[in-house]
Design a protein around this motif. Structure first.
Motif, PDB file in Angstrom:
ATOM      1  N   GLU A  89     -11.661  79.749   2.798  1.00  0.00           N
ATOM      2  CA  GLU A  89     -10.707  78.793   2.236  1.00  0.00           C
ATOM      3  C   GLU A  89     -10.674  78.889   0.716  1.00  0.00           C
ATOM      4  O   GLU A  89      -9.612  78.741   0.102  1.00  0.00           O
ATOM      5  CB  GLU A  89     -11.062  77.380   2.676  1.00  0.00           C
ATOM      6  N   SER A  90     -11.807  79.158   0.095  1.00  0.00           N
ATOM      7  CA  SER A  90     -11.849  79.279  -1.367  1.00  0.00           C
ATOM      8  C   SER A  90     -10.975  80.430  -1.853  1.00  0.00           C
ATOM      9  O   SER A  90     -10.342  80.336  -2.916  1.00  0.00           O
ATOM     10  CB  SER A  90     -13.291  79.483  -1.843  1.00  0.00           C
ATOM     11  N   GLU A  91     -10.937  81.521  -1.073  1.00  0.00           N
ATOM     12  CA  GLU A  91     -10.072  82.655  -1.439  1.00  0.00           C
ATOM     13  C   GLU A  91      -8.604  82.258  -1.342  1.00  0.00           C
ATOM     14  O   GLU A  91      -7.803  82.558  -2.232  1.00  0.00           O
ATOM     15  CB  GLU A  91     -10.356  83.842  -0.511  1.00  0.00           C
ATOM     16  N   LEU A  92      -8.258  81.592  -0.262  1.00  0.00           N
ATOM     17  CA  LEU A  92      -6.875  81.136  -0.090  1.00  0.00           C
ATOM     18  C   LEU A  92      -6.483  80.186  -1.216  1.00  0.00           C
ATOM     19  O   LEU A  92      -5.384  80.298  -1.778  1.00  0.00           O
ATOM     20  CB  LEU A  92      -6.713  80.448   1.270  1.00  0.00           C
ATOM     21  N   ASP A  93      -7.389  79.277  -1.563  1.00  0.00           N
ATOM     22  CA  ASP A  93      -7.092  78.315  -2.618  1.00  0.00           C
ATOM     23  C   ASP A  93      -6.803  79.010  -3.951  1.00  0.00           C
ATOM     24  O   ASP A  93      -5.936  78.561  -4.719  1.00  0.00           O
ATOM     25  CB  ASP A  93      -8.246  77.331  -2.791  1.00  0.00           C
ATOM     26  N   GLU A  94      -7.518  80.092  -4.234  1.00  0.00           N
ATOM     27  CA  GLU A  94      -7.268  80.851  -5.468  1.00  0.00           C
ATOM     28  C   GLU A  94      -5.825  81.331  -5.523  1.00  0.00           C
ATOM     29  O   GLU A  94      -5.112  81.127  -6.506  1.00  0.00           O
ATOM     30  CB  GLU A  94      -8.206  82.066  -5.559  1.00  0.00           C
ATOM     31  N   PHE A  95      -5.387  81.966  -4.437  1.00  0.00           N
ATOM     32  CA  PHE A  95      -4.032  82.520  -4.424  1.00  0.00           C
ATOM     33  C   PHE A  95      -2.971  81.427  -4.398  1.00  0.00           C
ATOM     34  O   PHE A  95      -1.913  81.564  -5.007  1.00  0.00           O
ATOM     35  CB  PHE A  95      -3.869  83.499  -3.259  1.00  0.00           C
ATOM     36  N   LEU A  96      -3.258  80.328  -3.715  1.00  0.00           N
ATOM     37  CA  LEU A  96      -2.307  79.220  -3.717  1.00  0.00           C
ATOM     38  C   LEU A  96      -2.175  78.620  -5.114  1.00  0.00           C
ATOM     39  O   LEU A  96      -1.082  78.211  -5.523  1.00  0.00           O
ATOM     40  CB  LEU A  96      -2.749  78.141  -2.723  1.00  0.00           C
ATOM     41  N   SER A  97      -3.278  78.596  -5.870  1.00  0.00           N
ATOM     42  CA  SER A  97      -3.224  78.032  -7.220  1.00  0.00           C
ATOM     43  C   SER A  97      -2.328  78.860  -8.137  1.00  0.00           C
ATOM     44  O   SER A  97      -1.723  78.333  -9.076  1.00  0.00           O
ATOM     45  CB  SER A  97      -4.633  77.939  -7.815  1.00  0.00           C
ATOM     46  N   TYR A  98      -2.243  80.176  -7.858  1.00  0.00           N
ATOM     47  CA  TYR A  98      -1.419  81.042  -8.705  1.00  0.00           C
ATOM     48  C   TYR A  98       0.073  80.792  -8.506  1.00  0.00           C
ATOM     49  O   TYR A  98       0.891  81.160  -9.352  1.00  0.00           O
ATOM     50  CB  TYR A  98      -1.739  82.513  -8.431  1.00  0.00           C
ATOM     51  N   GLN A  99       0.410  80.169  -7.376  1.00  0.00           N
ATOM     52  CA  GLN A  99       1.810  79.813  -7.154  1.00  0.00           C
ATOM     53  C   GLN A  99       2.230  78.691  -8.101  1.00  0.00           C
ATOM     54  O   GLN A  99       3.371  78.648  -8.568  1.00  0.00           O
ATOM     55  CB  GLN A  99       2.009  79.351  -5.712  1.00  0.00           C
ATOM     56  N   VAL A 100       1.300  77.807  -8.377  1.00  0.00           N
ATOM     57  CA  VAL A 100       1.571  76.671  -9.251  1.00  0.00           C
ATOM     58  C   VAL A 100       1.459  77.083 -10.717  1.00  0.00           C
ATOM     59  O   VAL A 100       2.284  76.711 -11.552  1.00  0.00           O
ATOM     60  CB  VAL A 100       0.573  75.523  -8.949  1.00  0.00           C
ATOM     61  N   CYS A 101       0.431  77.877 -11.003  1.00  0.00           N
ATOM     62  CA  CYS A 101       0.188  78.296 -12.390  1.00  0.00           C
ATOM     63  C   CYS A 101      -0.138  79.790 -12.404  1.00  0.00           C
ATOM     64  O   CYS A 101      -1.306  80.176 -12.413  1.00  0.00           O
ATOM     65  CB  CYS A 101      -0.966  77.481 -12.968  1.00  0.00           C
ATOM     66  N   PRO A 102       0.876  80.660 -12.373  1.00  0.00           N
ATOM     67  CA  PRO A 102       0.644  82.110 -12.301  1.00  0.00           C
ATOM     68  C   PRO A 102      -0.112  82.611 -13.532  1.00  0.00           C
ATOM     69  O   PRO A 102       0.240  82.257 -14.658  1.00  0.00           O
ATOM     70  CB  PRO A 102       2.063  82.704 -12.259  1.00  0.00           C
ATOM     71  N   PRO A 103      -1.169  83.412 -13.326  1.00  0.00           N
ATOM     72  CA  PRO A 103      -1.879  83.977 -14.476  1.00  0.00           C
ATOM     73  C   PRO A 103      -1.012  85.014 -15.185  1.00  0.00           C
ATOM     74  O   PRO A 103      -0.317  85.796 -14.543  1.00  0.00           O
ATOM     75  CB  PRO A 103      -3.113  84.632 -13.843  1.00  0.00           C
ATOM     76  N   SER A 104      -1.021  84.980 -16.507  1.00  0.00           N
ATOM     77  CA  SER A 104      -0.243  85.972 -17.258  1.00  0.00           C
ATOM     78  C   SER A 104      -1.159  87.109 -17.669  1.00  0.00           C
ATOM     79  O   SER A 104      -2.371  86.927 -17.856  1.00  0.00           O
ATOM     80  CB  SER A 104       0.382  85.333 -18.497  1.00  0.00           C
ATOM     81  N   LEU A 105      -0.579  88.278 -17.821  1.00  0.00           N
ATOM     82  CA  LEU A 105      -1.361  89.462 -18.160  1.00  0.00           C
ATOM     83  C   LEU A 105      -1.646  89.455 -19.662  1.00  0.00           C
ATOM     84  O   LEU A 105      -1.088  90.219 -20.435  1.00  0.00           O
ATOM     85  CB  LEU A 105      -0.598  90.730 -17.740  1.00  0.00           C
ATOM     86  N   ASN A 106      -2.563  88.568 -20.069  1.00  0.00           N
ATOM     87  CA  ASN A 106      -2.903  88.425 -21.478  1.00  0.00           C
ATOM     88  C   ASN A 106      -3.938  89.474 -21.895  1.00  0.00           C
ATOM     89  O   ASN A 106      -4.379  90.296 -21.085  1.00  0.00           O
ATOM     90  CB  ASN A 106      -3.411  87.010 -21.760  1.00  0.00           C
ATOM     91  N   ASP A 107      -4.346  89.418 -23.144  1.00  0.00           N
ATOM     92  CA  ASP A 107      -5.278  90.420 -23.666  1.00  0.00           C
ATOM     93  C   ASP A 107      -6.616  90.394 -22.934  1.00  0.00           C
ATOM     94  O   ASP A 107      -7.227  91.444 -22.704  1.00  0.00           O
ATOM     95  CB  ASP A 107      -5.504  90.206 -25.167  1.00  0.00           C
ATOM     96  N   GLU A 108      -7.061  89.203 -22.561  1.00  0.00           N
ATOM     97  CA  GLU A 108      -8.343  89.079 -21.858  1.00  0.00           C
ATOM     98  C   GLU A 108      -8.298  89.775 -20.499  1.00  0.00           C
ATOM     99  O   GLU A 108      -9.198  90.535 -20.137  1.00  0.00           O
ATOM    100  CB  GLU A 108      -8.688  87.602 -21.682  1.00  0.00           C
ATOM    101  N   LEU A 109      -7.238  89.527 -19.736  1.00  0.00           N
ATOM    102  CA  LEU A 109      -7.110  90.161 -18.412  1.00  0.00           C
ATOM    103  C   LEU A 109      -6.883  91.664 -18.547  1.00  0.00           C
ATOM    104  O   LEU A 109      -7.407  92.454 -17.756  1.00  0.00           O
ATOM    105  CB  LEU A 109      -5.977  89.520 -17.619  1.00  0.00           C
TER     106      LEU A 109
END
Length: 337
Positions: free
Chosen positions: A222-242
């Motif tokens: 469930e923790s894995e699913l929650d990670e991907f579901l969270s990206y729907q709300v706040c998509p990670p951007s490909l910033n310098d850190e990533l």
């Protein structure tokens, strides 16, 4: 949620989609809970296979009552038309449905075509005419077979390994599919567990040049699913850190490494090749304690019984010298004990 038109199929699927291979490792109750949570949080595309033990059965239990509201793809590893028909009927029974949205040839060593003598493509076409399947797709790990399938014009979707560790040849497959409007389904978007930062993987896939790519994330917890579901709300951007983390991973994982696909299995000597052949990477990219247990020490020691038969090497879709890779990983493993 971001949605993608899956090439010529015209099917609209969520960019965040569910790979159902891992749910064969959990209970039916837990799998149904995960699948339904994914669906009720917006995910509409679920990918499984006849070869994934009880994965299809779990999808059927989760979704039989809302079948028309989601997209299901499954796969057959059949070698003949008659075998395909049997596989298809079993998949329909397990999924508790009378149709499959995308029916895929599961990593064949050749590109099935009409008139090739196997009857595979003809059987798929017949099933499509009967309404049992709606679209014909193919999955593969081999560049040559993937290219032939794209060029043939026979397939509406291609499922192929793709992540930010992809080589230039893999990127070419992605672009070829875009050019002919063939749906591209990205398997192993986390490189078989070698990529640990899912935000990096998601942000990479979310770039404009991959707007036609649909990653299917393998979900077991469930923790894995929650990670991907969270990206729907706040998509990670490909910033310098990533970007820096991606470059670090690319350097560390450059060259020949086992992807863990398991197509070399089973091993005549009983070696768990798909994990043992990448043990050095796992030791350096995950907590070591689990990999140094008595159980894993015994599994790694099995490498001493390698018969050098070449069975695994001949079946590796990436052309790896698997026996050599196993021995190299074993010697490295012993330095941690």
């Amino acid at each position: 949620m971001q949605k993608i038109i899956l090439g010529k199929t015209g099917i609209q699927v969520t960019k965040n989609s569910f790979g159902a291979l891992p749910i064969q490792r959990i209970s039916k109750k837990d799998a149904v809970y995960l699948l339904q949570k994914a669906f009720y949080n917006g995910i509409n595309y679920f990918d499984t296979a006849r070869a994934y033990s009880d994965s299809e059965e779990k999808l059927g239990a989760a979704f039989s009552y809302i079948r028309g509201k989601l997209i299901i793809s499954t796969k057959t590893a059949a070698q003949t038309g008659e075998e395909l028909k049997k596989d298809l009927e079993e998949s329909l029974r397990m999924l508790q449905t009378d149709y499959i949205d995308i029916y895929q040839f599961h990593n064949p060593a050749f590109c099935p075509k009409p008139g090739d003598g196997t009857g595979l493509y003809e059987a798929a076409e017949e099933a499509k005419r009967e309404g049992k399947i709606r679209h014909i797709g193919i999955t593969n790990h081999r560049i040559a077979v993937a290219k032939e399938a794209i060029a043939s014009g026979l397939y509406e979707t291609m499922q192929f390994p793709f992540s930010y560790l992809a080589a230039d040849a893999d990127l070419e497959i992605v672009e070829m599919c875009r050019e002919v409007n063939m749906g591209f389904i990205a398997m192993k978007a986390l490189a078989g567990g070698l990529i640990h930062n899912s935000a990096c993987a998601y942000a990479f896939m979310d770039q404009p040049q991959f707007s036609h790519v649909v990653p299917i994330w393998g979900v077991q917890r469930e923790s894995e699913l929650d990670e991907f579901l969270s990206y729907q709300v706040c998509p990670p951007s490909l910033n310098d850190e990533l970007k820096a983390e991606i470059e670090k991973d690319k350097k560390e994982l450059a060259g020949d490494f086992c992807r863990g696909c398991g197509y070399c299995m089973p091993c005549p000597a009983g070696i768990e090749i798909n994990n043992c052949a990448r043990m050095s990477l796992m030791l350096r990219r995950a907590p070591q304690e689990g990999w140094l247990s008595q159980e894993w020490q015994a599994k790694m020691k099995k490498i001493e019984e390698c018969k050098n038969c070449g069975h695994c090497k001949s079946k590796c879709p990436y052309g790896l010298n698997t026996p050599k890779l196993l021995k190299k990983n074993y010697e490295d493993y012993k330095t941690f004990l």
